[in-house]
Scaffold this motif. Structure first.
Motif, PDB file in Angstrom:
ATOM      1  N   TYR A  31       0.847  -1.193   0.000  1.00 49.66           N
ATOM      2  CA  TYR A  31       0.000   0.000   0.000  1.00 49.66           C
ATOM      3  C   TYR A  31       0.886   1.248   0.000  1.00 49.66           C
ATOM      4  O   TYR A  31       1.797   1.373   0.818  1.00 49.66           O
ATOM      5  N   ALA A  32       0.594   2.151  -0.932  1.00 47.59           N
ATOM      6  CA  ALA A  32       1.369   3.385  -1.041  1.00 47.59           C
ATOM      7  C   ALA A  32       1.114   4.271   0.170  1.00 47.59           C
ATOM      8  O   ALA A  32      -0.027   4.424   0.612  1.00 47.59           O
ATOM      9  N   MET A  33       2.187   4.862   0.703  1.00 48.04           N
ATOM     10  CA  MET A  33       2.108   5.709   1.894  1.00 48.04           C
ATOM     11  C   MET A  33       2.338   7.170   1.584  1.00 48.04           C
ATOM     12  O   MET A  33       2.217   8.015   2.475  1.00 48.04           O
ATOM     13  N   ASP A  34       2.691   7.506   0.348  1.00 45.60           N
ATOM     14  CA  ASP A  34       2.938   8.896  -0.021  1.00 45.60           C
ATOM     15  C   ASP A  34       1.637   9.565  -0.449  1.00 45.60           C
ATOM     16  O   ASP A  34       0.740   8.919  -0.995  1.00 45.60           O
ATOM     17  N   ARG A  35       1.555  10.846  -0.254  1.00 53.51           N
ATOM     18  CA  ARG A  35       0.349  11.592  -0.630  1.00 53.51           C
ATOM     19  C   ARG A  35       0.184  11.658  -2.140  1.00 53.51           C
ATOM     20  O   ARG A  35      -0.926  11.565  -2.665  1.00 53.51           O
ATOM     21  N   ARG A  36       1.292  11.839  -2.838  1.00 57.18           N
ATOM     22  CA  ARG A  36       1.209  11.969  -4.301  1.00 57.18           C
ATOM     23  C   ARG A  36       1.135  10.614  -4.992  1.00 57.18           C
ATOM     24  O   ARG A  36       0.712  10.526  -6.145  1.00 57.18           O
ATOM     25  N   ASN A  37       1.570   9.574  -4.325  1.00 60.71           N
ATOM     26  CA  ASN A  37       1.578   8.243  -4.928  1.00 60.71           C
ATOM     27  C   ASN A  37       0.363   7.458  -4.448  1.00 60.71           C
ATOM     28  O   ASN A  37       0.249   7.132  -3.267  1.00 60.71           O
ATOM     29  N   LYS A  38      -0.549   7.166  -5.341  1.00 59.05           N
ATOM     30  CA  LYS A  38      -1.749   6.384  -5.025  1.00 59.05           C
ATOM     31  C   LYS A  38      -1.724   5.020  -5.702  1.00 59.05           C
ATOM     32  O   LYS A  38      -2.738   4.354  -5.794  1.00 59.05           O
ATOM     33  N   GLN A  39      -0.549   4.594  -6.162  1.00 60.04           N
ATOM     34  CA  GLN A  39      -0.431   3.362  -6.934  1.00 60.04           C
ATOM     35  C   GLN A  39      -0.031   2.214  -6.002  1.00 60.04           C
ATOM     36  O   GLN A  39       1.109   2.109  -5.570  1.00 60.04           O
ATOM     37  N   HIS A  40      -0.982   1.343  -5.682  1.00 58.59           N
ATOM     38  CA  HIS A  40      -0.708   0.171  -4.866  1.00 58.59           C
ATOM     39  C   HIS A  40      -0.134  -0.942  -5.747  1.00 58.59           C
ATOM     40  O   HIS A  40      -0.376  -0.991  -6.957  1.00 58.59           O
ATOM     41  N   ILE A  41       0.610  -1.836  -5.126  1.00 57.86           N
ATOM     42  CA  ILE A  41       1.236  -2.950  -5.840  1.00 57.86           C
ATOM     43  C   ILE A  41       0.627  -4.247  -5.335  1.00 57.86           C
ATOM     44  O   ILE A  41       0.762  -4.584  -4.160  1.00 57.86           O
ATOM     45  N   GLU A  42      -0.039  -4.967  -6.213  1.00 60.82           N
ATOM     46  CA  GLU A  42      -0.628  -6.254  -5.868  1.00 60.82           C
ATOM     47  C   GLU A  42       0.299  -7.367  -6.352  1.00 60.82           C
ATOM     48  O   GLU A  42       0.593  -7.470  -7.539  1.00 60.82           O
ATOM     49  N   LEU A  43       0.739  -8.182  -5.416  1.00 63.01           N
ATOM     50  CA  LEU A  43       1.626  -9.302  -5.729  1.00 63.01           C
ATOM     51  C   LEU A  43       0.763 -10.533  -6.004  1.00 63.01           C
ATOM     52  O   LEU A  43       0.526 -11.355  -5.115  1.00 63.01           O
ATOM     53  N   LYS A  44       0.290 -10.636  -7.245  1.00 57.71           N
ATOM     54  CA  LYS A  44      -0.613 -11.721  -7.605  1.00 57.71           C
ATOM     55  C   LYS A  44       0.133 -12.970  -8.042  1.00 57.71           C
ATOM     56  O   LYS A  44      -0.389 -14.063  -7.939  1.00 57.71           O
ATOM     57  N   GLN A  45       1.335 -12.815  -8.589  1.00 60.92           N
ATOM     58  CA  GLN A  45       2.098 -13.958  -9.058  1.00 60.92           C
ATOM     59  C   GLN A  45       3.568 -13.769  -8.685  1.00 60.92           C
ATOM     60  O   GLN A  45       4.044 -12.649  -8.532  1.00 60.92           O
TER      61      GLN A  45
END
Length: 487
Positions: A396-410
């Protein structure tokens, strides 16, 4: 066996290898290696620590061959470029009288420079591998990472892999085999363009159904082309004829004004009458062309409407057929679902049969009753599950400007800013092209720094290049300037 260690200072990343013999540190190869005269190999410096000599290879802003093709397959052009550049490195070493056995051809030690767009070799004087021992790791890597759909490439690489075990094998042999593929492809293209297939019923040819399908497709294309051509021609003519008619009327009006205003001689009047006659003829022709173009547009519209009507009728027929099949299917599944709902709500199971006394559509009532009892049993009991095993593995992104979460699906999953070489792209200048990699070992999730420029951090501690650590829920992960929390 090479035991590489990695070190990071303020601006550079280094791979450290120990010098096996002190005499080698005073040899000719050592001097050429540290003089930075061969640009095709990694830049090397030497440090003496506690009486031991170490080679420090600068690997900043470079990634290995194994990391470069972690998430994609190698094409024919990429395999050819790799072998050509490795062959060029060997020629460069031979020009400085450096032994080729010291060139490390391991995929994890062949580096790629993104800025120069070329491969960089690792020359380690203590390596000294030759023959099958030198080429086997590289050939195994190529066999695993080439495009399996390219059959010719697979055959050529298998052939190269078999030849690499011979004592006299060189990279020139591998390049020659690949170039044979290129010549074969060119010959096939020439044969297809120069030679037409003979029309002989006794010769082997494509199946009859294939010929019918091709002819049907050709007929469809021939039908569509005139429609498109007629539409474009009608559009052009619909614009041309009205404009031409307006210009003709303006020309007639201009000649009439000249005749009424000016005093003309007999010869000039004859010329003026001739011009008016020509303009009048042009006006009539433009009217006739506009009328004919309108009829053509109406015909095209009518044909398009008929085609649309036929298409709708076909869709309606297909839908009616699907509805007929749906209405005639066996309703056993619906009966089981309805009976399970009734058994949950009322607490009892009542057998129902179709007219005639038998079970619905041949489904045994005993199986239906057991299914209802099983569903009722699971509905009333509580099942324990391990929350760690069903974790969603997400950053989960913690920066205010960064809203891009990373899902580790594979797994494995690589991240970076270079699209096409990583599984997840982070569009930020502080992130390297191939920055880090996530892997799973059992229930553990491992994070590896892929020789990134601005570093990978776990809970505020910067990881060494190629270092692998285990991450747990709640850990703070940072890639360059991007902060994430693993949950």
């Amino acid at each position: 066996m090479m035991e590489a260690k990695y070190f990071r200072d303020y601006k550079h990343n280094y791979m450290i290898l120990q010098c096996g013999q002190e005499a080698a540190a005073r040899s000719y190869q050592y001097k050429i290696l540290t003089s930075d005269k061969i640009r095709e190999i990694l830049r090397c410096s030497v440090r003496h620590i506690n009486g031991t000599t170490y080679y420090y290879y600068d690997i900043s802003s470079r990634t290995t061959l194994s990391n470069l093709f972690q998430s994609k397959k190698m094409s024919y052009e990429q395999v050819r470029d790799l072998l050509w550049q490795l062959h060029g490195i060997c020629d460069k070493l031979a020009g400085f009288f450096m032994e080729e056995a010291g060139l490390v051809l391991l995929p994890e030690h062949i580096y790629y420079d993104f800025s120069a767009k070329r491969y960089i070799g690792l020359y380690y004087p203590d390596y000294q591998a030759s023959g099958e021992e030198a080429y086997e790791p590289l050939m195994n890597f190529l066999l695993e990472h080439i495009d399996p759909e390219d059959r010719q490439l697979v055959e050529k690489v298998y052939r190269i892999s078999e030849m690499s075990g011979e004592a006299h094998f060189l990279l020139e042999d591998a390049i020659r085999i690949l170039e044979e593929r290129n010549e074969t492809m060119q010959d096939e293209m020439t044969d297809k363009t120069d030679k037409a297939p003979p029309f002989d019923a006794g010769m082997a040819g494509p199946p009859l159904e294939t010929l019918r399908t091709e002819s049907f497709l050709e007929e469809d294309s021939d039908v569509e082309k005139p429609l498109t051509a007629d539409k474009s021609a009608a559009a052009k003519k619909s614009i041309f004829y009205p404009v031409f008619a307006v210009l003709s009327v303006l020309g007639i009006a201009g000649t009439a004004a000249v005749y009424s205003i000016f005093e003309l001689t007999w010869e000039e009047e004859v010329i003026l009458y001739g011009v008016m006659a020509v303009l009048g003829l042009c006006f009539l022709l433009s009217l006739w062309g506009a009328f004919r173009g309108g009829r053509r547009e109406r015909a095209i519209g009518k044909r398009a409407k008929e085609d649309e009507t036929d298409r709708r009728m076909e869709e309606s027929f297909a839908y009616s057929e699907s509805m007929y099949r749906e209405s005639n299917r066996c309703p056993a599944e619906d009966i089981v679902a309805m009976e399970s709902v009734i058994s949950r709500e009322t607490g009892f199971a009542q057998e129902k049969t179709m007219p005639g006394g038998g079970p619905a559509c041949g489904v045994p009532m005993r199986a239906m009753t057991q299914q209802r009892e099983q569903e009722t049993d699971y509905y009333g009991n509580t099942i324990f599950f391990d929350g760690n095993k069903i974790a969603e593995n997400k950053l989960y992104a913690m920066d205010r400007r960064n809203k891009q979460h990373i899902e580790l699906k594979q797994f494995p999953c690589t991240i970076g800013k270079m699209a096409g070489c990583v599984d997840y792209v982070l569009a930020d200048n502080s992130v390297s092209r191939i920055h880090a990699k996530f892997e799973r070992q059992g229930d553990r999730v491992l994070l590896t720094d892929m020789n990134s420029t601005n570093g990978t951090y776990k809970n505020g501690l910067r990881m060494e290049p190629q270092e692998t650590v285990e991450i747990e829920p709640g850990d703070e992960i940072r890639f360059g300037n991007l902060h994430y929390c693993y949950r």
